[in-house]
Design a protein around this motif. Sequence first.
Motif, PDB file in Angstrom:
ATOM      1  N   ILE A   4       0.860  -1.176   0.000  1.00  0.00           N
ATOM      2  CA  ILE A   4       0.000   0.000   0.000  1.00  0.00           C
ATOM      3  C   ILE A   4       0.899   1.228   0.000  1.00  0.00           C
ATOM      4  CG2 ILE A   4      -1.719   1.350   1.249  1.00  0.00           C
ATOM      5  CD1 ILE A   4      -2.747  -1.270   2.440  1.00  0.00           C
ATOM      6  N   GLN A   5       0.655   2.132  -0.929  1.00  0.00           N
ATOM      7  CA  GLN A   5       1.365   3.406  -0.985  1.00  0.00           C
ATOM      8  C   GLN A   5       0.421   4.478  -0.483  1.00  0.00           C
ATOM      9  OE1 GLN A   5       4.579   4.131  -2.155  1.00  0.00           O
ATOM     10  NE2 GLN A   5       4.173   6.181  -1.416  1.00  0.00           N
ATOM     11  N   ARG A   6       0.854   5.274   0.478  1.00  0.00           N
ATOM     12  CA  ARG A   6       0.020   6.373   0.971  1.00  0.00           C
ATOM     13  C   ARG A   6       0.343   7.631   0.176  1.00  0.00           C
ATOM     14  NH1 ARG A   6       0.460   3.155   5.289  1.00  0.00           N
ATOM     15  NH2 ARG A   6      -1.514   2.614   6.229  1.00  0.00           N
ATOM     16  N   LEU A   7      -0.694   8.316  -0.249  1.00  0.00           N
ATOM     17  CA  LEU A   7      -0.553   9.549  -1.000  1.00  0.00           C
ATOM     18  C   LEU A   7      -1.178  10.658  -0.184  1.00  0.00           C
ATOM     19  CD1 LEU A   7      -1.289  10.047  -4.763  1.00  0.00           C
ATOM     20  CD2 LEU A   7      -1.990  11.719  -3.069  1.00  0.00           C
ATOM     21  N   PHE A   8      -0.368  11.596   0.268  1.00  0.00           N
ATOM     22  CA  PHE A   8      -0.861  12.741   1.024  1.00  0.00           C
ATOM     23  C   PHE A   8      -1.096  13.878   0.032  1.00  0.00           C
ATOM     24  CE2 PHE A   8       1.508  10.199   4.038  1.00  0.00           C
ATOM     25  CZ  PHE A   8       0.603  10.113   5.084  1.00  0.00           C
ATOM     26  N   ALA A   9      -2.350  14.197  -0.207  1.00  0.00           N
ATOM     27  CA  ALA A   9      -2.731  15.207  -1.194  1.00  0.00           C
ATOM     28  C   ALA A   9      -2.639  16.593  -0.557  1.00  0.00           C
ATOM     29  CB  ALA A   9      -4.129  14.927  -1.722  1.00  0.00           C
ATOM     30  N   ILE A  30      -3.548   2.213  -3.246  1.00  0.00           N
ATOM     31  CA  ILE A  30      -3.122   3.555  -2.853  1.00  0.00           C
ATOM     32  C   ILE A  30      -4.115   4.044  -1.812  1.00  0.00           C
ATOM     33  CG2 ILE A  30      -2.718   5.924  -3.594  1.00  0.00           C
ATOM     34  CD1 ILE A  30      -2.579   4.769  -6.501  1.00  0.00           C
ATOM     35  N   GLU A  31      -3.616   4.474  -0.651  1.00  0.00           N
ATOM     36  CA  GLU A  31      -4.482   5.126   0.326  1.00  0.00           C
ATOM     37  C   GLU A  31      -4.271   6.626   0.179  1.00  0.00           C
ATOM     38  OE1 GLU A  31      -5.903   5.135   4.956  1.00  0.00           O
ATOM     39  OE2 GLU A  31      -3.913   4.347   4.511  1.00  0.00           O
ATOM     40  N   ILE A  32      -5.338   7.338  -0.153  1.00  0.00           N
ATOM     41  CA  ILE A  32      -5.273   8.784  -0.340  1.00  0.00           C
ATOM     42  C   ILE A  32      -5.785   9.471   0.919  1.00  0.00           C
ATOM     43  CG2 ILE A  32      -6.117  10.746  -1.679  1.00  0.00           C
ATOM     44  CD1 ILE A  32      -6.230   8.903  -4.098  1.00  0.00           C
ATOM     45  N   ILE A  75     -12.755   2.275   2.384  1.00  0.00           N
ATOM     46  CA  ILE A  75     -12.697   3.484   3.203  1.00  0.00           C
ATOM     47  C   ILE A  75     -12.046   3.135   4.542  1.00  0.00           C
ATOM     48  CG2 ILE A  75     -14.089   5.276   4.347  1.00  0.00           C
ATOM     49  CD1 ILE A  75     -14.425   5.253   1.268  1.00  0.00           C
ATOM     50  N   THR A  76     -11.199   4.031   5.044  1.00  0.00           N
ATOM     51  CA  THR A  76     -10.721   3.887   6.417  1.00  0.00           C
ATOM     52  C   THR A  76     -11.248   5.078   7.209  1.00  0.00           C
ATOM     53  OG1 THR A  76      -8.630   5.045   5.973  1.00  0.00           O
ATOM     54  CG2 THR A  76      -8.632   2.646   5.759  1.00  0.00           C
ATOM     55  N   THR A  77     -11.780   4.793   8.381  1.00  0.00           N
ATOM     56  CA  THR A  77     -12.300   5.840   9.254  1.00  0.00           C
ATOM     57  C   THR A  77     -12.316   5.336  10.688  1.00  0.00           C
ATOM     58  OG1 THR A  77     -14.166   7.337   9.697  1.00  0.00           O
ATOM     59  CG2 THR A  77     -14.722   5.144   8.878  1.00  0.00           C
ATOM     60  N   SER A  78     -12.180   6.261  11.613  1.00  0.00           N
ATOM     61  CA  SER A  78     -12.271   5.891  13.028  1.00  0.00           C
ATOM     62  C   SER A  78     -13.693   6.070  13.559  1.00  0.00           C
ATOM     63  CB  SER A  78     -11.285   6.722  13.859  1.00  0.00           C
ATOM     64  OG  SER A  78     -11.549   8.103  13.687  1.00  0.00           O
ATOM     65  N   PHE A  79     -14.613   6.518  12.708  1.00  0.00           N
ATOM     66  CA  PHE A  79     -16.005   6.684  13.125  1.00  0.00           C
ATOM     67  C   PHE A  79     -16.727   5.343  13.003  1.00  0.00           C
ATOM     68  CE2 PHE A  79     -14.701  10.976  12.474  1.00  0.00           C
ATOM     69  CZ  PHE A  79     -15.433  11.712  13.388  1.00  0.00           C
TER      70      PHE A  79
END
Length: 85
Positions: A4-9, A30-32, A75-79
């Motif tokens: 997984i490559q993280r992309l910080f926009a 890719i995690e954006i 989707i990743t979320t802490s909610f």
Amino acid sequence: MTSIQRLFALDSQALEHNIKIINTLKPDYIEILPGVVPEILEEVYEKTGIPIIAGGLIRTKQDVENALNKGAKAITTSFVHLWEL
């Protein structure tokens, strides 16, 4: 092993730089971050063809729907209340 490559926009220049790196590395996903900018999700997928995970600042059902409608596969979320959508 899944990569997984993280992309910080952060801005347009960082986005283009990250897309070049991603096209070289060819990760599995890719995690954006942040994942609440649907147009960026769509653009990155169009330029890489690599499945997208939207993460960061996903707070509402509408955020989830927008991300999925623009090509995010997950989707990743802490909610916690959003985990069952």
